[in-house]
Scaffold this motif. Structure first.
Motif, PDB file in Angstrom:
ATOM      1  N   SER A 269     -12.056  -5.502   2.800  1.00  0.00           N
ATOM      2  CA  SER A 269     -13.332  -4.806   3.001  1.00  0.00           C
ATOM      3  C   SER A 269     -14.504  -5.654   2.532  1.00  0.00           C
ATOM      4  N   ALA A 270     -14.353  -6.304   1.378  1.00  0.00           N
ATOM      5  CA  ALA A 270     -15.428  -7.138   0.847  1.00  0.00           C
ATOM      6  C   ALA A 270     -15.720  -8.313   1.780  1.00  0.00           C
ATOM      7  N   SER A 271     -14.671  -8.916   2.335  1.00  0.00           N
ATOM      8  CA  SER A 271     -14.884 -10.061   3.217  1.00  0.00           C
ATOM      9  C   SER A 271     -15.613  -9.647   4.490  1.00  0.00           C
ATOM     10  N   GLY A 272     -15.326  -8.426   4.997  1.00  0.00           N
ATOM     11  CA  GLY A 272     -16.042  -7.941   6.171  1.00  0.00           C
ATOM     12  C   GLY A 272     -17.526  -7.808   5.913  1.00  0.00           C
ATOM     13  N   ILE A 273     -17.871  -7.302   4.729  1.00  0.00           N
ATOM     14  CA  ILE A 273     -19.279  -7.148   4.368  1.00  0.00           C
ATOM     15  C   ILE A 273     -19.953  -8.510   4.212  1.00  0.00           C
ATOM     16  N   VAL A 274     -19.271  -9.441   3.526  1.00  0.00           N
ATOM     17  CA  VAL A 274     -19.839 -10.767   3.272  1.00  0.00           C
ATOM     18  C   VAL A 274     -20.031 -11.533   4.580  1.00  0.00           C
ATOM     19  N   VAL A 275     -19.018 -11.501   5.453  1.00  0.00           N
ATOM     20  CA  VAL A 275     -19.106 -12.214   6.729  1.00  0.00           C
ATOM     21  C   VAL A 275     -20.186 -11.585   7.616  1.00  0.00           C
ATOM     22  N   GLY A 276     -20.205 -10.252   7.690  1.00  0.00           N
ATOM     23  CA  GLY A 276     -21.213  -9.570   8.507  1.00  0.00           C
ATOM     24  C   GLY A 276     -22.622  -9.868   8.035  1.00  0.00           C
ATOM     25  N   ARG A 277     -22.802  -9.878   6.728  1.00  0.00           N
ATOM     26  CA  ARG A 277     -24.136 -10.155   6.195  1.00  0.00           C
ATOM     27  C   ARG A 277     -24.548 -11.600   6.488  1.00  0.00           C
ATOM     28  N   SER A 278     -23.601 -12.550   6.389  1.00  0.00           N
ATOM     29  CA  SER A 278     -23.917 -13.962   6.677  1.00  0.00           C
ATOM     30  C   SER A 278     -24.364 -14.140   8.120  1.00  0.00           C
ATOM     31  N   ILE A 279     -23.680 -13.452   9.050  1.00  0.00           N
ATOM     32  CA  ILE A 279     -24.067 -13.544  10.455  1.00  0.00           C
ATOM     33  C   ILE A 279     -25.426 -12.883  10.676  1.00  0.00           C
ATOM     34  N   GLY A 280     -25.636 -11.716  10.031  1.00  0.00           N
ATOM     35  CA  GLY A 280     -26.916 -11.033  10.157  1.00  0.00           C
ATOM     36  C   GLY A 280     -28.074 -11.870   9.638  1.00  0.00           C
ATOM     37  N   GLU A 281     -27.822 -12.662   8.590  1.00  0.00           N
ATOM     38  CA  GLU A 281     -28.857 -13.522   8.026  1.00  0.00           C
ATOM     39  C   GLU A 281     -29.051 -14.807   8.828  1.00  0.00           C
ATOM     40  N   GLY A 282     -28.173 -15.029   9.827  1.00  0.00           N
ATOM     41  CA  GLY A 282     -28.287 -16.227  10.643  1.00  0.00           C
ATOM     42  C   GLY A 282     -27.691 -17.466  10.004  1.00  0.00           C
ATOM     43  N   ARG A 283     -26.845 -17.304   8.983  1.00  0.00           N
ATOM     44  CA  ARG A 283     -26.269 -18.457   8.266  1.00  0.00           C
ATOM     45  C   ARG A 283     -24.866 -18.772   8.789  1.00  0.00           C
ATOM     46  N   LYS A 284     -24.747 -19.026  10.099  1.00  0.00           N
ATOM     47  CA  LYS A 284     -23.429 -19.285  10.673  1.00  0.00           C
ATOM     48  C   LYS A 284     -22.831 -20.603  10.187  1.00  0.00           C
ATOM     49  N   ASP A 285     -23.688 -21.524   9.736  1.00  0.00           N
ATOM     50  CA  ASP A 285     -23.177 -22.791   9.200  1.00  0.00           C
ATOM     51  C   ASP A 285     -22.394 -22.588   7.915  1.00  0.00           C
ATOM     52  N   ALA A 286     -22.620 -21.465   7.241  1.00  0.00           N
ATOM     53  CA  ALA A 286     -21.914 -21.195   5.981  1.00  0.00           C
ATOM     54  C   ALA A 286     -20.552 -20.553   6.199  1.00  0.00           C
TER      55      ALA A 286
ATOM     56  N   PRO B 216     -16.868 -22.923   5.288  1.00  0.00           N
ATOM     57  CA  PRO B 216     -16.381 -22.923   3.901  1.00  0.00           C
ATOM     58  C   PRO B 216     -16.072 -21.524   3.394  1.00  0.00           C
ATOM     59  N   LEU B 217     -16.816 -20.532   3.874  1.00  0.00           N
ATOM     60  CA  LEU B 217     -16.558 -19.153   3.451  1.00  0.00           C
ATOM     61  C   LEU B 217     -15.175 -18.706   3.903  1.00  0.00           C
ATOM     62  N   VAL B 218     -14.844 -18.934   5.169  1.00  0.00           N
ATOM     63  CA  VAL B 218     -13.546 -18.510   5.704  1.00  0.00           C
ATOM     64  C   VAL B 218     -12.401 -19.291   5.056  1.00  0.00           C
ATOM     65  N   ALA B 219     -12.589 -20.567   4.832  1.00  0.00           N
ATOM     66  CA  ALA B 219     -11.546 -21.367   4.168  1.00  0.00           C
ATOM     67  C   ALA B 219     -11.264 -20.819   2.768  1.00  0.00           C
ATOM     68  N   THR B 220     -12.318 -20.492   2.049  1.00  0.00           N
ATOM     69  CA  THR B 220     -12.163 -19.956   0.692  1.00  0.00           C
ATOM     70  C   THR B 220     -11.464 -18.602   0.717  1.00  0.00           C
ATOM     71  N   LEU B 221     -11.879 -17.751   1.632  1.00  0.00           N
ATOM     72  CA  LEU B 221     -11.294 -16.413   1.713  1.00  0.00           C
ATOM     73  C   LEU B 221      -9.802 -16.463   2.009  1.00  0.00           C
ATOM     74  N   GLN B 222      -9.379 -17.385   2.874  1.00  0.00           N
ATOM     75  CA  GLN B 222      -7.957 -17.476   3.203  1.00  0.00           C
ATOM     76  C   GLN B 222      -7.111 -17.805   1.976  1.00  0.00           C
TER      77      GLN B 222
ATOM     78  N   THR C  65     -21.126 -18.453  -8.582  1.00  0.00           N
ATOM     79  CA  THR C  65     -21.812 -17.188  -8.299  1.00  0.00           C
ATOM     80  C   THR C  65     -21.157 -16.451  -7.129  1.00  0.00           C
ATOM     81  N   PHE C  66     -20.655 -17.209  -6.147  1.00  0.00           N
ATOM     82  CA  PHE C  66     -19.975 -16.574  -5.017  1.00  0.00           C
ATOM     83  C   PHE C  66     -18.740 -15.821  -5.493  1.00  0.00           C
ATOM     84  N   TYR C  67     -17.932 -16.475  -6.316  1.00  0.00           N
ATOM     85  CA  TYR C  67     -16.687 -15.854  -6.772  1.00  0.00           C
ATOM     86  C   TYR C  67     -16.964 -14.634  -7.639  1.00  0.00           C
TER      87      TYR C  67
END
Length: 460
Positions: free
Chosen positions: A292-309, A312-318, A6-8
């Motif tokens: 641009s998409a990664s900026g939105i996804v990362v910003g939303r994750s931080i806004g939701e307080g899901r820093k533990d995610a 794996p998110l950054v590893a996948t994006l790279q 679903t993420f991809y």
């Protein structure tokens, strides 16, 4: 690596939507280049110089809009939409002032400005004719793009490529009629291309205003909301956006300086650079969409307080960034000859050969761009660290790229191909500092206000 399909699906849907918007946007410039290139090499070269000012405007507008995107996406992650109209109103004020200043400079000093970018009198004359008309689109372009960027912060992307598609259709049609004088229309050359773009920009603004008034329901933006904003958000916006604006301005001016270095090497070099840059912009749209998409996804994750995610998110994006870069580079290399065939016989043999070699160089550097640019302006900036990119580009562009390429061009009298490589090699060596910053995790910051009582509003 993230395992959920679903993420991809969600990430690539957002990436491809943004890439399509970029493709249509850059497609307008590419069609200008191709259609003017078939009219005359001087016309194409003159407009390519003017497009450097347009690129500077795009960088400034992007910087003004990026502050709204970073803040807006984190507020969206917190499911808190009330501050977003205030932030958009601030961004519009910044953008309007910047575009009005650029409009004044271009309108009053077209020949002087173009003289900094080229020594060819014929190319400068063609560019000045284009400038006198196209500068009236600057403020319109700014308002439209900041509104579209702001909507992107809450996941609304379809309006962006709907606007860009209409622009492409209108621009190509009017180019056909006004550049060449077809179907009884006057043959206006570069002035016809400028009129076509100006009309397209006006239609873009009408479309986005219609969408905001009748279709967009989450923010419920109105003219009153954008004019009468809570001034307390100026500080929040400045903190995030000021480093981005500085970075974008430095980058835009640096690109003008680079064009000026190549422009003073002759008309053939200017023409080859115009073609190579346009091909790169069109065929690297997925890389920019992923950023641009990664900026939105990362910003939303931080806004939701899901820093533990984030790990794996950054590893996948790279991994995705590198794969996208390899594919984009291969496409640019394979497209070289078919693209040049479109220009027919208007290009000189030297310009054609230089364009082939310039595109081969870009095919290699694109792999580096796809990784470091997306990690920098996507992940790191989306995570709240907007100052790193400004510092890196200040040192890289003005301490390394511009001095070495200028010396190669004017002091060492190096071949244009080497000068062109020295103008692009930062896309490779910046991988190292960007990767180090990314894996330090010091860029993870919340730039929104903490939950709790709001500041007392001070409307202006």
């Amino acid at each position: 690596m993230i395992k959920e399909k679903t993420f991809y699906r969600a990430f690539f849907a957002l990436t491809l939507s943004l890439a399509l918007q970029n493709l249509l946007t850059f497609g307008v410039n590419l069609m200008d280049t191709v259609m003017l290139g078939r009219y005359s090499q001087e016309a194409m070269s003159g407009v390519s110089l003017c497009n450097q000012i347009q690129f500077l405007l795009q960088m400034l507008v992007g910087g003004a809009g990026e502050g709204a995107v970073v803040l807006g996406s984190q507020y969206w992650g917190k499911n808190k939409l009330e501050p977003i109209p205030h932030i958009i109103g601030v961004a519009l004020r910044f953008g309007a002032v910047l575009s009005a200043l650029l409009f004044g400079v271009v309108l009053l000093f077209p020949h002087e400005l173009l003289g900094l970018l080229s020594s060819d009198a014929g190319v400068i004359a063609q560019g000045a004719d284009y400038f006198r008309i196209i500068c009236f689109s600057y403020v319109i372009f700014t308002v439209t793009n900041i509104l579209v960027a702001s909507l992107r912060s809450i996941g609304v992307v379809k309006i962006g490529y709907a606007i860009s598609f209409s622009t492409l259709c209108i621009n190509v049609t009017l180019n056909y009629l006004l550049i060449y004088g077809n179907l009884g229309c006057p043959e206006l050359g570069v002035r016809g291309a400028a009129v076509a773009t100006l009309v397209s920009r006006c239609v873009e603004l009408l479309i986005v205003v219609y969408y905001l008034k009748y279709r967009e329901k989450r923010l419920n933006l109105t003219l009153r909301k954008l004019l009468f904003i809570d001034a307390s958000y100026l500080g929040d916006y400045n903190q995030v956006s000021a480093p981005v604006l500085v970075n974008q301005a430095l980058w835009g001016v640096a690109q003008m300086v680079q064009t000026g270095i190549l422009g003073h090497l002759g008309g053939d070099v200017t023409a080859a650079n115009a073609i190579a840059v346009q091909v790169y912009q069109v065929l690297s749209v997925v890389a920019y969409g992923a950023a641009s998409a990664s900026g939105i996804v990362v910003g939303r994750s931080i806004g939701e307080g899901r820093k533990d995610a984030l790990r794996p998110l950054v590893a996948t994006l790279q991994v995705l960034f590198i794969a996208i870069g390899l594919v984009s580079g291969a496409l640019i290399f394979l497209a070289r000859n078919p693209i040049l065939a479109v220009f027919g016989g208007t290009l000189t043999a030297r310009a054609r050969g230089l364009a082939l070699r310039f595109m081969a160089i870009i095919a290699v550097t694109t792999v580096g761009t796809s990784y470091q640019m997306a990690c920098d302006t996507g992940v790191i900036r989306g995570g709240g660290d907007t100052a790193f990119s400004a510092k890196l580009n200040l040192i890289s562009m003005w301490g390394i790229v511009v001095p070495f390429s200028a010396m190669a061009a004017f002091w060492w009298k190096s071949p244009p191909e080497l000068v062109f490589f020295l103008l692009k090699w930062d896309q490779i060596y910046k991988i190292i500092p960007v990767a180090l910053r990314l894996h330090s995790w010091k860029w993870v910051r919340s730039v929104t206000r903490p939950d709790g009582p709001e500041k007392e509003e001070n409307h202006v």
